[in-house]
Motif scaffolding. Structure first.
Motif, PDB file in Angstrom:
ATOM      1  N   UNK A 142       0.826  -1.209   0.000  1.00 42.74           N
ATOM      2  CA  UNK A 142       0.000   0.000   0.000  1.00 42.74           C
ATOM      3  C   UNK A 142       0.859   1.256   0.000  1.00 42.74           C
ATOM      4  N   UNK A 143       1.934   1.224   0.780  1.00 41.32           N
ATOM      5  CA  UNK A 143       2.745   2.436   0.924  1.00 41.32           C
ATOM      6  C   UNK A 143       3.373   2.839  -0.399  1.00 41.32           C
ATOM      7  N   UNK A 144       3.860   1.843  -1.186  1.00 42.46           N
ATOM      8  CA  UNK A 144       4.475   2.171  -2.474  1.00 42.46           C
ATOM      9  C   UNK A 144       3.444   2.791  -3.407  1.00 42.46           C
ATOM     10  N   UNK A 180      11.001   3.302  -1.988  1.00 44.47           N
ATOM     11  CA  UNK A 180       9.706   2.771  -2.446  1.00 44.47           C
ATOM     12  C   UNK A 180       9.912   1.802  -3.608  1.00 44.47           C
ATOM     13  N   UNK A 181      10.880   2.088  -4.493  1.00 46.05           N
ATOM     14  CA  UNK A 181      11.149   1.170  -5.607  1.00 46.05           C
ATOM     15  C   UNK A 181      11.609  -0.171  -5.050  1.00 46.05           C
ATOM     16  N   UNK A 194       8.032   7.034  -9.308  1.00 44.15           N
ATOM     17  CA  UNK A 194       8.949   6.684  -8.213  1.00 44.15           C
ATOM     18  C   UNK A 194      10.300   6.260  -8.772  1.00 44.15           C
ATOM     19  N   UNK A 195      10.244   5.408  -9.818  1.00 46.42           N
ATOM     20  CA  UNK A 195      11.485   4.879 -10.398  1.00 46.42           C
ATOM     21  C   UNK A 195      12.317   6.019 -10.972  1.00 46.42           C
ATOM     22  N   UNK A 196      11.673   6.966 -11.659  1.00 46.35           N
ATOM     23  CA  UNK A 196      12.425   8.061 -12.278  1.00 46.35           C
ATOM     24  C   UNK A 196      13.004   8.997 -11.219  1.00 46.35           C
ATOM     25  N   UNK A 197      12.191   9.297 -10.181  1.00 46.77           N
ATOM     26  CA  UNK A 197      12.718  10.164  -9.112  1.00 46.77           C
ATOM     27  C   UNK A 197      13.959   9.540  -8.466  1.00 46.77           C
TER      28      UNK A 197
END
Lengths: 572, 212
Positions: free
Chosen positions: A117-119, A542-543, A333-336
């Motif tokens: 959920x958090x991701x 998160x990733x 998320x992945x890009x950040x």
């Protein structure tokens, strides 16, 4: 004289111990935890210096100025998130069940089940924030913004972002539960019969199939309602901050160094429990009302054919927005996590860098180890218990024990925040608080229900003639279990294990509270970064938090194909 | 080796479903005929010891004069062949055969090769059961049953899934193997041709002799 003959049933032997053990491990912590909340809520907890019953904790709770807003948030968030995700789920199934688009939609949504959920919440936050991708995509040409606008689209006081974050995560869950229910209610033929009578696709399904499907998915719906009312990690990321939701405030009180706040926390947890019970009662009443109205509607004879051209595209759009929000969020998320310089309103960063990954490598490695250890331990224990219960049910040849099936949902319906504070206090008193083992036991309470749910259908669908043949060839019950049934159910066992592992990885509150803040998993570390606002760092964690369960899922899906590459009969 | 059914009655909710007595001598075939749903397969389940608890069984099942009615399936040593050969999909052909061999069998591999040769399936050991034809699967299932050294053989419509031509050949193959080993055979079928080929008595689930 007739001889009393043995039947296919046999004495269960040692497997008879599994159901009571399972009940103990599921209900024990919940009940002990609730007791551990109710006593200090009324001032009694000698370990914390409370020796006499009193109403002081309630007075302290009452004195908190944010109480009214927090209660309102809990109720509104829970009802809205549940009603919206249930409505969208039923609409998607009613409008598209049995079509190729439906197969596509379900295939796109089902991997989301393993996503913590958090991701998902972090992804959504990055998408809708004033400096998020949506604002960037519309700026400056449509909005005129050349710097991030000043408004609260995340952490808004009304809790809209929180509701959205819950909805996009609960739709895949309810959808998969609905899919499992469809097979049990003869949905395809009922829908077909309704359409031959001239009913439109959506209204025919809603009138003829939905009531039976809903009866099958009631417990999951209750779980969604209780979860949405009391969630902590998603609320920390997307929810309001001043005041926060009641559940977040309870955790805040729990974490204060001054232990006297734990009495206030206990009163808050008791209030949270009462709120969930009250809202569930309200939901029951709503079910009755909806049932009565629905019967009038269903027997009224209106065919509703003109609804289809509106509702079918609408269902597809809603499914697309829901899945799109999650997938775009994850991409964000992945890009950040690898972004160097990234100015507003550019859509992609000017430069990329692995600096944050390198900087976090050691912390990530340690957290992955702890997370995997807890996940593997709780999942293995859950698998053993689930297999033991199901095997006993098979050996005594009795149909499913309904009480056990309902009890499985207990830890999913009693809100975590209502019994984990009590369990934490007990663990503290017992001197096991803050250990990895205690956290794994606490995770088991939540891992076991999902492992059981994932395993029981394929287990019961297994062709028991394979057991009959095995026995007639001279194999005893244990050899049939180990040499025939478990290998034949490899795929189902691995998927159940992946579901269990993902559940463990996603646990925030049990890790934080029972771990006493000393057990650092990917989820606790990621959520702890929420307030920092450091997007690159949040992206990295998160990733990693979503990559771990995804990897395990990929293994669970890929391994059987590899092991049984030369066994066509073992293909799904 | 003889299989004797002594005043067997199977009832569900008090209503009798099957009622018969019979004695099958070594190498003989008794055929049980009747439409689907009449309780034939329930009787077979009772004989091997896999009767679901909703049924009530009375009477005795005797194998070589010994009462096996109270034994669990794996101690009865009664082999069964189903219509779908029910080969274990996760094991190779040889693995399926090895599963059936008693633990102390000497030369396990050589015996499996012999069994495959007897079935006309030389070199099929490493094969995936899912790649076999219906007739091949039926033969593997029979050899698997025989390797477990049963003392009686039950056939639950094992030829129904096969086409006419193959059906006759497999049927002869099964009956011949059973005769060679002196096994009493109980065949359940709804096909009169199977019953004729079996050559023995033909009964209904009421225990009465049936004319073909």
């Amino acid at each position: 004289m007739p001889v009393r003959a043995t039947t296919g049933a046999r004495p269960p032997g040692a497997v008879a111990l599994f159901p009571p053990l399972t009940v103990l491990l599921l209900a024990g912590p919940v009940l002990a935890g609730v007791a551990g909340v109710l006593l200090p809520a009324f001032g009694f907890m000698p370990a914390l210096g409370g020796h006499a019953l009193s109403l002081d904790p309630w007075r302290a709770l009452w004195a908190w100025p944010g109480l009214a807003a927090a209660v309102r948030l809990s109720v509104v968030t829970g009802l809205a998130a549940t009603a919206i995700s249930l409505a969208i789920t039923l609409l998607i199934v009613a409008a598209w069940h049995g079509t190729r688009s439906f197969a596509l939609v379900t295939r796109a949504l089902s991997p989301l089940l393993s996503l913590p959920h958090a991701a998902a919440a972090f992804g959504l936050a990055f998408l809708i924030a004033p400096s998020g991708w949506i604002a960037r995509a519309l700026s400056p040409w449509a909005t005129g913004w050349d710097r991030p606008p000043d408004f609260l689209s995340v952490n808004d006081p009304a809790g809209l972002a929180l509701i959205a974050g819950l909805v996009i995560k609960e739709i895949p869950f309810l959808l998969l539960m609905t899919l499992a229910a469809l097979g049990q209610v003869d949905a395809t033929r009922s829908a077909l019969v309704a359409r031959t009578m001239g009913y439109g696709r959506v209204s025919g399904w809603m009138k003829a199939v939905a009531p039976r499907v809903y009866a099958q998915i009631r417990l999951p719906v209750f779980a969604v309602l209780a979860y949405s009312m009391s969630v902590v990690d998603v609320a920390l990321i997307l929810g309001p901050t001043r005041p926060p939701t009641l559940a977040v405030q309870i955790v805040d009180w729990m974490n204060r160094p001054d232990l006297s706040h734990r009495f206030t926390a206990a009163a808050g947890a008791a209030l949270q429990l009462a709120l969930v019970v009250g809202i569930l009662a309200l939901w029951f009443a709503g079910e009755r009302l909806a049932g009565a109205l629905g019967r009038c509607w269903a027997t009224g004879g209106a065919r509703g054919r003109r609804l289809d051209p509106v509702l079918r595209p609408l269902a597809l759009v809603l499914a697309g927005i829901s899945a799109g929000a999650v997938f775009l969020g994850l991409a964000g998320l992945a890009i950040w996590s690898v972004a160097g310089m990234w100015r507003f309103p550019d859509l992609i960063p000017e430069s990329f860098s692995l600096r944050h990954w390198q900087g976090q490598a050691r912390g990530l490695g340690a957290a992955v180890q702890v997370t995997a250890l807890i996940g593997v331990a709780s999942t293995l224990a859950a698998l053993v218990l689930a297999v033991g219960c199901l095997e006993r049910e098979f050996r005594i040849r009795r149909p499913t024990d309904r009480r056990l099936s309902a009890l499985i949902y207990l830890p999913l319906i009693v809100p975590q925040v209502a019994f984990l504070p009590g369990l934490t206090t007990l663990a503290l008193v017992a001197g096991v608080g803050g250990t990895v083992a205690a956290v794994a036991v606490a995770h088991l309470v939540f891992v076991l229900p999902y492992v059981f749910l994932a395993l029981s259908d394929p287990w019961r669908a297994w062709d028991t003639r394979c057991a009959t043949v095995g026995h007639s060839l001279g194999a005893g019950p244990n050899r049939v279990l180990w040499a025939i049934r478990l290998p034949m159910l490899t795929r189902a066992l691995l998927i159940a294990a992946a579901v269990g592992f993902a559940t463990s990885v996603a646990q925030y509150l049990p890790t934080l509270l029972v771990g006493a803040g000393r057990v650092a998993t990917l989820t606790t570390e990621a959520v702890a970064l929420a307030a920092s606002g450091n997007r690159r760092l949040i992206g990295v964690w998160a990733v990693m938090q979503m990559a771990l369960p995804f990897t395990v899922f990929a293994l669970a899906l890929g391994l059987p194909a590899l092991i049984f590459a030369r066994r066509r009969g073992m293909a799904p | 080796m003889t299989l004797e059914l002594d005043r067997i009655t199977i009832a569900r909710d008090g209503a009798p479903l099957v009622s018969l007595s019979a004695r099958i001598e070594p190498g003989q075939v008794l055929t049980l005929m009747g439409p689907s749903g009449c309780g034939k397969s329930t009787l077979l389940a009772a004989i091997i010891g896999a009767l679901p608890p909703v049924f009530a069984l009375s009477g005795r099942i005797l194998l070589e004069g010994r009462d096996v009615t109270a034994l669990p399936i794996e101690h009865r040593r009664i082999g069964i062949l189903f219509q779908e050969a029910t080969l274990f999909p996760h094991l190779s052909v040889a693995g399926n055969l090895a599963f059936a061999q008693p633990r102390r069998t000497p030369d396990r591999g050589a015996r499996i090769d012999e069994a495959l040769a007897e079935a006309g399936l030389e070199g099929f050991g490493p094969r995936d059961p899912a790649t076999l034809s219906g007739g091949q699967r039926a033969r593997v299932a029979l050899m698997r049953t025989l390797l477990a050294e049963p003392r009686a053989l039950l056939l639950d419509e094992p030829f129904s899934g096969l086409d006419t031509d193959r059906r006759a050949r497999i049927r002869d193959f099964v009956f011949q193997r059973a005769r060679e080993r002196g096994l009493p055979v109980l065949l359940v079928t709804h096909d009169a041709e199977d019953a004729r080929a079996a050559g023995g008595h033909v009964l209904g689930v009421d225990g009465l002799e049936t004319d073909l």
